[in-house]
Design a protein around this motif. Structure first.
Motif, short mmCIF file in Angstrom:
data_model
loop_
_atom_site.label_atom_id
_atom_site.label_comp_id
_atom_site.label_asym_id
_atom_site.label_seq_id
_atom_site.Cartn_x
_atom_site.Cartn_y
_atom_site.Cartn_z
N TYR A 1 4.58 10.01 -9.59
CA TYR A 1 3.85 10.25 -11.48
C TYR A 1 3.55 11.31 -11.30
CZ TYR A 1 0.52 9.88 -14.47
OH TYR A 1 0.07 10.15 -15.67
N ASP A 2 2.55 12.33 -10.15
CA ASP A 2 2.16 13.21 -9.75
C ASP A 2 3.03 14.43 -10.26
OD1 ASP A 2 -0.98 12.07 -9.68
OD2 ASP A 2 -0.98 12.80 -7.89
N ILE B 1 4.69 5.63 -5.28
CA ILE B 1 3.87 5.98 -7.33
C ILE B 1 3.82 6.86 -7.37
CG2 ILE B 1 3.82 4.78 -9.05
CD1 ILE B 1 6.77 3.28 -7.58
N GLU B 2 2.25 6.79 -6.58
CA GLU B 2 1.22 7.72 -6.66
C GLU B 2 1.98 8.72 -7.02
OE1 GLU B 2 -1.90 6.78 -5.16
OE2 GLU B 2 -2.72 5.02 -6.98
N ILE B 3 2.46 9.50 -5.54
CA ILE B 3 3.13 10.60 -5.83
C ILE B 3 4.13 11.23 -6.64
CG2 ILE B 3 4.58 11.96 -3.47
CD1 ILE B 3 2.51 10.27 -1.47
N GLU C 1 0.93 -1.29 -0.57
CA GLU C 1 0.64 -0.28 0.04
C GLU C 1 1.08 1.70 -0.01
OE1 GLU C 1 -3.65 1.48 -0.47
OE2 GLU C 1 -3.65 0.07 -0.27
N LYS D 1 4.61 14.66 -13.70
CA LYS D 1 3.76 14.79 -14.87
C LYS D 1 3.67 16.73 -14.05
CE LYS D 1 -1.15 14.28 -16.82
NZ LYS D 1 -1.83 13.70 -16.17
N LYS E 1 2.77 1.63 -2.99
CA LYS E 1 1.53 1.77 -4.42
C LYS E 1 1.45 3.96 -4.43
CE LYS E 1 -2.96 1.21 -6.21
NZ LYS E 1 -3.70 2.73 -6.45
N LYS E 2 1.33 4.32 -2.88
CA LYS E 2 1.39 5.31 -2.84
C LYS E 2 1.84 6.41 -3.05
CE LYS E 2 -0.23 8.82 1.13
NZ LYS E 2 -0.58 8.62 2.51
#
Length: 202
Positions: free
Chosen positions: A125-126, A121-123, A115, A129, A118-119
């Motif tokens: 990625y943002d 990776i999302e941070i 978990e 971007k 995954k969190k």
């Protein structure tokens, strides 16, 4: 008779003029030694002044030529560095993203917390971007848009009645603008009428 007297008189005048010229050449010139050229007052000073001016402008020209050569070399070096380090600012902004990836990988190796991984990776990625968007990158909005060869690359067609014909139904790979230029076309699936609808329309 008159003609011959006239010719004779002209010959005598011409002869006298020639003699005068010869006599003037033979007369010694006052105050001039043998082999010394006749010069007007101030001629030597004028020549010396002109020679000094020539030397001055020659030195100026050589100095300017050297300055230009140095400027040319310096400019070539600067241009070379601009091309060589053109992506320096972008790379510098991406370094925090690289740091975040290193931290995520280290955390996964230590905890194996899916978990948190995954969190993280999302941070990242943002953040990644956001950096690209600051550089002028923008995603091409393709879903439900009419197919446009200037923006889209059709990979296949699908028969559906949920979209108007020749409409993008799915994006396989995102396309992007770089400011106002299409950087990469979006790879898409394009709608087509089902066979039964085609027959009815025919």
């Amino acid at each position: 008779m008159f003609k011959s007297k006239k010719e004779k008189l002209e010959k005598e005048i011409l002869k006298e003029e020639l003699m005068n010229i010869e006599n003037s050449r033979a007369e010694p010139q006052e105050n001039i030694s043998a082999g010394e050229e006749v010069q007007k007052p101030g001629t030597v000073e004028k020549i010396s002044e002109l020679e000094n001016q020539i030397q001055f402008f020659k030195d100026q020209f050589l100095r300017k030529a050297a300055d230009f050569e140095n400027y040319k070399k310096r400019t070539e070096t600067e241009i070379s560095n601009v091309y060589r380090y053109a992506n320096e600012n972008l790379i510098f902004e991406l370094l925090p993203v690289l740091d975040d990836f290193n931290r995520i990988m280290k955390s996964w190796d230590e905890n194996h917390d899916l978990e948190s991984f995954k969190k993280g990776i999302e941070i990242v990625y943002d953040k990644f971007k956001s950096i690209l968007q600051k550089q002028g990158l923008k995603e091409i909005d393709a879903i439900s848009k009419p197919f446009d060869v200037n923006l889209h690359e059709a990979l296949m067609q699908t028969q559906t009645d949920q979209f108007a014909p020749n409409t993008v139904t799915e994006v396989v790979e995102n396309g992007y603008y770089l400011k106002d230029k299409v950087l990469r076309h979006a790879k898409v699936v394009v709608s087509n009428l089902p066979e039964d609808v085609k027959k009815i329309n025919e």
